[in-house]
Motif scaffolding. Structure first.
Motif, PDB file in Angstrom:
ATOM      1  N   LYS A 197      62.303  78.644  38.645  1.00 28.01           N
ATOM      2  CA  LYS A 197      61.818  77.411  38.012  1.00 28.01           C
ATOM      3  C   LYS A 197      62.889  76.336  38.038  1.00 28.01           C
ATOM      4  O   LYS A 197      62.601  75.150  38.285  1.00 28.01           O
ATOM      5  CB  LYS A 197      61.414  77.708  36.566  1.00 28.01           C
ATOM      6  N   GLU A 219      62.907  74.910  41.485  1.00 24.77           N
ATOM      7  CA  GLU A 219      61.747  74.050  41.708  1.00 24.77           C
ATOM      8  C   GLU A 219      61.942  72.689  41.052  1.00 24.77           C
ATOM      9  O   GLU A 219      61.608  71.646  41.637  1.00 24.77           O
ATOM     10  CB  GLU A 219      60.493  74.726  41.167  1.00 24.77           C
ATOM     11  N   VAL A 248      59.775  81.265  48.178  1.00 27.06           N
ATOM     12  CA  VAL A 248      58.961  81.051  46.976  1.00 27.06           C
ATOM     13  C   VAL A 248      59.111  79.612  46.507  1.00 27.06           C
ATOM     14  O   VAL A 248      58.119  78.929  46.200  1.00 27.06           O
ATOM     15  CB  VAL A 248      59.373  82.034  45.861  1.00 27.06           C
ATOM     16  N   GLN A 262      57.400  77.263  48.978  1.00 25.87           N
ATOM     17  CA  GLN A 262      55.948  77.350  48.857  1.00 25.87           C
ATOM     18  C   GLN A 262      55.443  76.602  47.630  1.00 25.87           C
ATOM     19  O   GLN A 262      54.405  75.935  47.671  1.00 25.87           O
ATOM     20  CB  GLN A 262      55.528  78.818  48.800  1.00 25.87           C
ATOM     21  N   GLN A 263      56.190  76.675  46.535  1.00 23.02           N
ATOM     22  CA  GLN A 263      55.775  76.045  45.290  1.00 23.02           C
ATOM     23  C   GLN A 263      56.003  74.536  45.286  1.00 23.02           C
ATOM     24  O   GLN A 263      55.291  73.797  44.587  1.00 23.02           O
ATOM     25  CB  GLN A 263      56.515  76.671  44.108  1.00 23.02           C
ATOM     26  N   THR A 264      56.995  74.063  46.043  1.00 24.58           N
ATOM     27  CA  THR A 264      57.363  72.645  45.992  1.00 24.58           C
ATOM     28  C   THR A 264      56.967  71.858  47.233  1.00 24.58           C
ATOM     29  O   THR A 264      56.931  70.626  47.194  1.00 24.58           O
ATOM     30  CB  THR A 264      58.879  72.490  45.818  1.00 24.58           C
ATOM     31  N   ILE A 317      48.817  79.740  49.951  1.00 20.19           N
ATOM     32  CA  ILE A 317      49.283  80.763  49.019  1.00 20.19           C
ATOM     33  C   ILE A 317      49.018  82.142  49.624  1.00 20.19           C
ATOM     34  O   ILE A 317      47.923  82.686  49.551  1.00 20.19           O
ATOM     35  CB  ILE A 317      48.573  80.640  47.657  1.00 20.19           C
ATOM     36  N   ARG A 344      51.393  85.681  50.032  1.00 18.56           N
ATOM     37  CA  ARG A 344      52.681  86.336  49.833  1.00 18.56           C
ATOM     38  C   ARG A 344      53.196  86.998  51.102  1.00 18.56           C
ATOM     39  O   ARG A 344      54.398  87.172  51.270  1.00 18.56           O
ATOM     40  CB  ARG A 344      52.582  87.359  48.702  1.00 18.56           C
TER      41      ARG A 344
END
Length: 209
Positions: A100, A103, A135, A138-140, A179, A181
């Motif tokens: 987190k 990110e 990760v 992918q999230q940002t 999304i 994995r």
């Protein structure tokens, strides 16, 4: 804790001549990361404790680092490296807080550096990539810049270092735009293959220098 611009600038000024003297380092593609207000992820191999300094000297923009939590046990040292842009991660624990933090840095338009192998290589050879950087990407939606630190020459501790940055790789090129994995492992392979390519090139090019 926010990175101190003044302390970072002073650290760069102090460390540049020291690192030049010790490692005679050469940077390839210095400043190739666009200063476009976007956040990027630098994914590098890891050889020694000097690697964060060498990477920081290799880019014009300021770097932030995901660093093992053991480095933060000493209060003074923790204070120093936090102000220089480091934040802790518990290795091998799937540290959600560290992810987190990464990110948030990216979303604020900063550069975040991750050592893709999850630790230092004791042999100097490249190790298996971990998925933490993927990760965050992918999230940002942040592009990833593979970086390779290569030790050349016969000296065990003070051999010359080549710091080589690749061009940014988009999440689409890494297969991280959905999304999935399973894509994390594939992205790690893509980035590590690029690091291997840079390493082989630099060993061939600079081993006799």
């Amino acid at each position: 804790m926010a990175q101190s611009k003044v302390l970072y600038a002073v650290g760069r000024a102090v460390c540049t001549p020291i690192m030049k003297l010790i490692y005679r380092y050469k940077v390839i593609n210095k400043g190739n990361i666009p200063n476009d207000g976007k956040g990027y992820i630098i994914a590098s191999n890891h050889l020694s404790y000097s690697d964060p300094v060498l990477l920081a000297l290799g880019q014009k923009r300021r770097l932030n680092f995901m660093a093992k939590d053991e480095l933060f046990k000493n209060k003074f040292f923790a204070f120093l490296i936090r102000h220089l842009g480091a934040f802790p991660v518990k290795r091998g624990a799937g540290d959600g807080k560290a992810i987190k933090n990464g990110e948030d840095l990216i979303n604020e338009g900063n550069l975040m550096t991750i050592f893709i192998e999850g630790g230092r290589s004791k042999t100097g050879e490249l190790m298996r990539p971990r998925s933490g950087f993927a990760v965050v990407a992918q999230q940002t939606g942040a592009s990833v810049v593979p970086a390779c630190i290569t030790k050349v020459g016969k000296g065990k501790w003070y051999s010359k270092r080549i710091i080589h940055f690749s061009e940014p790789i988009t999440i689409e090129e890494l297969g991280l735009d959905s999304i999935d994995r399973r894509a994390l492992k594939k992205a790690g392979t893509i980035v590590m293959d690029k690091i291997k390519e840079m390493r082989e090139n630099d060993l061939n090019e600079y081993s006799d220098s």
